[in-house]
Design an enzyme around this catalytic site. Structure first.
Site, PDB file in Angstrom:
ATOM      1  CG  ASP A   1      -0.343  -0.182   2.532  1.00 25.63           C
ATOM      2  OD1 ASP A   1       0.927  -0.070   2.592  1.00 25.63           O
ATOM      3  OD2 ASP A   1      -1.005  -0.133   3.484  1.00 25.63           O
TER       4      ASP A   1
ATOM      5  CG  ASP B   1       0.460  -4.162   2.009  1.00 26.10           C
ATOM      6  OD1 ASP B   1       0.443  -5.141   2.691  1.00 26.10           O
ATOM      7  OD2 ASP B   1       1.295  -3.284   1.929  1.00 26.10           O
TER       8      ASP B   1
ATOM      9  CE  LYS C   1       2.774  -6.073   3.758  1.00 26.57           C
ATOM     10  NZ  LYS C   1       2.297  -4.884   4.804  1.00 26.57           N
TER      11      LYS C   1
ATOM     12  CD  GLU D   1       0.194  -1.647   8.430  1.00 24.04           C
ATOM     13  OE1 GLU D   1      -0.162  -0.703   9.732  1.00 24.04           O
ATOM     14  OE2 GLU D   1       0.556  -0.777   7.488  1.00 24.04           O
TER      15      GLU D   1
ATOM     16  CD  GLU E   1       8.038  -0.687   7.950  1.00 24.57           C
ATOM     17  OE1 GLU E   1       8.227   0.625   7.429  1.00 24.57           O
ATOM     18  OE2 GLU E   1       6.881  -1.053   7.620  1.00 24.57           O
TER      19      GLU E   1
END
Length: 275
Positions: free
Chosen positions: A49, A88, A118, A120, A187
């Site tokens: 994204d 994403d 994916k 978060e 990350e």
């Protein structure tokens, strides 16, 4: 290319087997041309994204839509042959409940042909990941610095500065792993925390601003290529394409204004029709 000579596309099992083995090579891709260039060198292509900021000029990833992710996912699938392609899920497409997450994830897989999505990985992630994987959708997690949470964090800031943050990142990674994530992006954390996450989960970890000890690494391709004047601290620039493009555009503009382009070599030689 015929079906007989087309490269075999990597599967979720190929990615999972990389745990503790040769590091996974991962890069972002947003269009068919770049996907084709990167494909022979990458195990994973992520349609991130980050496309909202890199391609569309948005200030963060929060404004990215499902339609944008699907459009770019379709392009990357057309341009690649062997890399495992992950798309994403954008902000707001999976957090509310598991049914919302499944319907949107299923749409992404159906309309792009990609291999996985994916998300978060906040505190809600384990429930969503388990729901998706049980229904046939491979999920990559993402812990540490989470760009979609920029408004809560007040900016892009590294995670693990306090014991509470450190524990939260580790707990979220373990929860995502136990829920069935086939890989987890780590990350913006200290190498020691990234190493602890890597040692604590069964699935491969993919670092970005984390540790060389992760099971793979990913960068935003445009950062790697030097397309922007500024890049995050964790980026190693392998090229300076911005300078190359600026020079080429300036030379082209000078040639056009000086009537030096096109030359004979760039024009068609057709005989004049007889009257």
């Amino acid at each position: 290319m015929s079906a007989q000579t087309q490269a075999r596309r990597k599967t979720v099992r190929d990615i999972a087997k990389a745990k503790g083995d040769q590091p996974l090579v991962c890069l972002t891709a947003y269009d068919a041309a770049m996907a084709g260039i990167l494909d022979p060198h990458c195990d994973v292509l992520l349609v991130g994204d980050s496309v909202g900021m890199v391609v569309h000029g948005l200030p963060s990833t929060v404004g990215v839509t499902m339609e944008m992710m699907i459009l770019h996912g379709q392009a990357v699938m057309r341009g690649s042959q062997q890399a495992f392609v992950v798309v994403d899920m954008p902000f707001g497409s999976y957090e509310t409940n598991s049914d919302q997450a499944f319907l949107n994830a299923a749409r992404i897989l159906q309309e792009t042909g990609c291999q996985a999505v994916k998300i978060e990985s906040g505190t809600y992630a384990a429930t969503q990941i388990a729901h998706l994987t049980e229904r046939g959708i491979p999920v990559m997690g993402h812990v540490g610095l989470r760009p979609q949470a920029i408004n809560v964090d007040g900016g892009f800031r590294a995670k693990g500065r306090s014991q509470e943050e450190w524990s939260r990142v580790l707990d979220e990674a373990i929860a995502a792993d136990q829920a069935g994530a086939f890989a987890i992006v780590v990350e913006g954390v200290a190498p020691e925390l990234a190493d602890q996450v890597t040692q604590s989960v069964k699935c491969p970890t993919i670092g970005i601003g984390a540790s060389a000890g992760c099971d793979g690494q990913i960068l935003v391709t445009d950062d790697l290529l030097g397309m922007f004047e500024w890049a995050p601290r964790f980026v190693k620039r392998y090229a300076d394409l911005r300078s190359v493009i600026v020079k080429a555009a300036a030379e082209y503009a000078a040639d056009v204004r000086g009537r030096k382009f096109p030359e004979a070599a760039q024009t068609y030689k057709l005989s004049k029709p007889s009257s």
